[in-house]
Enzyme design. Structure first.
Site, PDB file in Angstrom:
ATOM      1  N   LYS A  65       0.817  -1.223   0.000  1.00 44.26           N
ATOM      2  CA  LYS A  65       0.000   0.000   0.000  1.00 44.26           C
ATOM      3  C   LYS A  65       0.844   1.262   0.000  1.00 44.26           C
ATOM      4  CE  LYS A  65      -4.362  -1.806   1.452  1.00 44.26           C
ATOM      5  NZ  LYS A  65      -5.549  -1.740   2.273  1.00 44.26           N
ATOM      6  N   LYS A  69      -4.416  -9.403  -6.288  1.00 45.38           N
ATOM      7  CA  LYS A  69      -5.731  -9.675  -5.690  1.00 45.38           C
ATOM      8  C   LYS A  69      -6.741  -8.596  -6.093  1.00 45.38           C
ATOM      9  CE  LYS A  69      -5.903  -7.305  -1.312  1.00 45.38           C
ATOM     10  NZ  LYS A  69      -7.087  -7.061  -0.556  1.00 45.38           N
ATOM     11  N   LYS A 110     -10.405  -3.061  -3.650  1.00 45.99           N
ATOM     12  CA  LYS A 110     -11.291  -1.882  -3.686  1.00 45.99           C
ATOM     13  C   LYS A 110     -10.596  -0.661  -4.238  1.00 45.99           C
ATOM     14  CE  LYS A 110     -13.221  -2.624   0.936  1.00 45.99           C
ATOM     15  NZ  LYS A 110     -12.220  -2.727   1.993  1.00 45.99           N
TER      16      LYS A 110
END
Ligand code: AQP
Length: 355
Positions: free
Chosen positions: A136, A218, A221
């Site tokens: 992230k 993966k 969102k």
């Protein structure tokens, strides 16, 4: 075609523990989900449907982790909307407030309080090794928030506050649950037995649904392109278009395997939503090519999401339903959390309490 009911029958349930005398004790379950919008079929298949399927057999606490969402930039209006939408998603998917405590993390101030205390028994090096932080922060670790770095400690606090035994999550959260165990064990050895060591409950299928536009990553969102995911609120035509455009592997055989990451993912999604095994599907589509398979897969997903979407429309028209559930859930969660924090503060010698 399968629907949400089929899906739930297929999920294996949590084992209960038998006490002496034959009475059954429900396993304590905790899991959280970030209100960061675009809730997708990965969140549903990897986490939410398992929570729903197991809720009658366990003692459940499910948390909308708004404090975690602050680790990436948010706005007041966006966060408010996402909390309400997520509460509706959880209820529409079948979480039942009579069987599960459902609440918003920031309504229970013991969560950030315990996070701070656990920071004192967490090592900087442990947090630096977390792959979610690396992913992230995207290599920008000088400029991302300190909250993103500390995210796993807040998650440990969420779990440990409720004496959690099982944490039903997708594969991406395995490392965080392992860190939670390490933090709990270190605290216990320093201050005396205080926390239960939780286990991740990761199902063999659906724990890592991959992105439709890149089956090596993966489904997420926060992906830049909406073609990455199927949102639970996508309408039928959007679902059909996204599946038609989904990346496929070279060749034309509808088979699963290491050399077929895209088809393996699509077959997993089909199998989980229809309740059929991957081998049944491989047989059915042998020699029929990707087009026929994708067409049927789209209808399976559309049908499975339809009941959830109908309920979402009803809940959106009556926001007080979710508000009442969250208010009641916060009250019940606060009761448990404040009792636990009293023990923790005392063990650590905090405040001006009894000697
Ligand atoms: N692709 C996935 N496959 C299976 N399970 C998944 N989960 C997330 N993505 C997949 C599981 O959903 C639960 C809630 O996730 P979260 O809100 O904590 O967010 P996350 O794990 O950071 O993943 P997201 O939803 O894709 O968000 P971003 O884009 O922000 O990373 C967890 O149990 C998670 O394992």
């Amino acid at each position: 075609m399968g629907g949400a009911a089929t899906v739930q029958r297929e999920v294996e349930t949590v084992p209960v523990r038998e006490r002496a005398g034959g009475s059954v004790q429900r396993r304590r379950v905790f899991s959280g989900i970030q209100p960061s919008g675009n809730f997708h079929i990965g969140n549903y298949l990897g986490a939410i449907r398992n929570w729903v399927a197991q809720q009658s057999a366990s003692d459940n606490v499910f948390c909308i982790v708004d404090l975690h969402a602050l680790s990436l930039p948010t706005t007041r209006e966006g966060l408010r909307r996402n909390i309400q939408d997520l509460a509706n998603v959880l209820l529409a998917a079948g979480l039942d407030p009579d069987q599960s405590i459902i609440f918003v993390q920031s309504d229970v101030p013991e969560h950030p309080e315990l996070c701070w205390l656990l920071n004192s028994v967490t090592q900087f090096g442990e947090l630096r090794r977390m792959t979610q932080f690396k992913d992230k922060s995207g290599g920008q670790d000088e400029s991302v928030s300190a909250a993103l770095f500390d995210y796993p400690v807040l998650q440990a606090a969420d779990i440990l506050l409720y004496d959690t035994e099982l944490v039903p999550v997708g594969e991406d959260q395995k490392q965080h649950v392992e860190l939670t165990r390490d933090i709990a064990a270190r605290f216990n050895s320093r201050y005396g037995q205080t926390f239960v060591l939780p286990e991740a409950d990761i199902k063999p299928d659906g724990a890592r649904i991959m992105a439709l536009d890149d089956p090596t990553k993966k489904m997420s969102k926060s992906a830049a392109s909406p073609n990455n995911y199927i949102a639970l609120t996508d309408d039928a035509d959007t679902i059909r278009r996204k599946i038609r455009r989904a990346v496929t592997d070279s060749g034309s055989d509808v088979t699963s395997g290491r050399d077929k990451p895209a088809l393996s993912n699509l077959l997993t999604i089909y199998g989980l939503f229809s309740g059929e095994s991957v081998s049944t599907l491989e047989e059915r589509y042998a020699g029929r090519g990707y087009g026929a398979f994708k067409g049927d897969l789209a209808e399976v997903v559309v049908d499975a999401l339809a009941p959830i979407q109908r309920r979402l429309v009803e809940l959106a028209a009556d926001p007080d339903v979710a508000r009442r559930v969250l208010a009641g859930g916060a009250e019940r969660a606060r009761e448990r959390a404040s009792a636990k924090m009293e023990i923790v503060r005392n063990r650590m010698g905090l405040g001006f309490g009894p000697p």
